[in-house]
Design an enzyme around this catalytic site. Sequence first.
Site, PDB file in Angstrom:
ATOM      1  N   GLU A   1     -30.216   4.424-104.244  1.00 43.13           N
ATOM      2  CA  GLU A   1     -28.846   4.378-104.779  1.00 43.13           C
ATOM      3  C   GLU A   1     -28.669   5.603-105.675  1.00 43.13           C
ATOM      4  OE1 GLU A   1     -25.970   2.676-104.288  1.00 43.13           O
ATOM      5  OE2 GLU A   1     -25.426   4.256-105.699  1.00 43.13           O
TER       6      GLU A   1
ATOM      7  N   CYS B   1     -30.431  10.184 -97.279  1.00 46.33           N
ATOM      8  CA  CYS B   1     -29.406   9.209 -97.678  1.00 46.33           C
ATOM      9  C   CYS B   1     -28.980   9.431 -99.138  1.00 46.33           C
ATOM     10  CB  CYS B   1     -29.911   7.798 -97.408  1.00 46.33           C
ATOM     11  SG  CYS B   1     -28.563   6.620 -97.230  1.00 46.33           S
TER      12      CYS B   1
ATOM     13  N   ARG C   1     -19.903   9.684-100.032  1.00 45.59           N
ATOM     14  CA  ARG C   1     -20.779   8.543-100.311  1.00 45.59           C
ATOM     15  C   ARG C   1     -20.230   7.281 -99.636  1.00 45.59           C
ATOM     16  NH1 ARG C   1     -20.628   5.400-105.150  1.00 45.59           N
ATOM     17  NH2 ARG C   1     -22.504   4.109-105.186  1.00 45.59           N
TER      18      ARG C   1
ATOM     19  N   ARG D   1     -25.897   1.977 -95.504  1.00 48.80           N
ATOM     20  CA  ARG D   1     -24.840   2.387 -96.453  1.00 48.80           C
ATOM     21  C   ARG D   1     -24.849   3.909 -96.620  1.00 48.80           C
ATOM     22  NH1 ARG D   1     -26.135   1.039-101.138  1.00 48.80           N
ATOM     23  NH2 ARG D   1     -28.176   0.193-100.643  1.00 48.80           N
TER      24      ARG D   1
ATOM     25  N   HIS E   1     -32.648   7.498 -92.374  1.00 44.72           N
ATOM     26  CA  HIS E   1     -33.940   7.224 -93.017  1.00 44.72           C
ATOM     27  C   HIS E   1     -35.102   7.430 -92.038  1.00 44.72           C
ATOM     28  CE1 HIS E   1     -32.514   5.148 -96.735  1.00 44.72           C
ATOM     29  NE2 HIS E   1     -31.430   4.971 -95.995  1.00 44.72           N
TER      30      HIS E   1
ATOM     31  N   GLU F   1     -38.086   7.820 -92.602  1.00 39.72           N
ATOM     32  CA  GLU F   1     -39.334   7.220 -93.113  1.00 39.72           C
ATOM     33  C   GLU F   1     -39.483   5.779 -92.638  1.00 39.72           C
ATOM     34  OE1 GLU F   1     -36.639   7.792 -94.672  1.00 39.72           O
ATOM     35  OE2 GLU F   1     -36.167   6.170 -96.061  1.00 39.72           O
TER      36      GLU F   1
END
EC number: 4.3.3.6
Length: 206
Positions: free
Chosen positions: A51, A82, A111, A141, A181, A183
Amino acid sequence: MTAEPTIGVLALQGDVREHLRALAGAGVRTATVRRPAELEAVDALVIPGGESTTMWKLATAFELMEPLRKRVEAGMPAYGTCAGMIMLADRITGGIEGQQTIGGIDMTVRRNAFGRQVDSFEAEVPLTGMGDTPYHAVFIRAPWVENVGEGVEILGRAETGPNVGRIVAVRQGRLMATSFHPELTGDFRVHHYFADLVRRAMDQED
Ligand code: GLN
């Protein structure tokens, strides 16, 4: 010959462990970074997903924002995923009041761009310089890149999913960012690409 680089993962918040594992898979040494002295000790940095508003607040509390900006300006390679993409953007939209970034990549990032209905989704993303098969990308998100300056190379746009055509992977010199992502999937092509970028950057400095 240069020794293997040490790539740090900013460990204030977010999916730190997954990045450490992916980087180890790419053959580099890893470290977590929470303090300015730990930042000094690494050759490059991954800024994880999580975040961005929390990460910014914690980085401010840990007195890391200025050291991060200085190292990025001085040419440290960095890769943001992200929330990390948001942190590396020169400009953001949809941030909270006063939200600041480290900056470095000449782009505007929106965002939470994909909206609530599609909080998370997966899409195929062909990535320049990372093999012939599209990357199976996981978005949570996620932000997207609204526009980029001249010096920014677009590495990938989503080819399927609710966001066809949106820019989701970019690179500007030693800085790179993805909306998704890598990962989380076990396909570490993006981490390999970043590790190679870091090795080349270190060779130039020898
Ligand atoms: N929406 C988050 C933010 O604004 C990013 C989400 C993520 O990193 N998975 O930072």
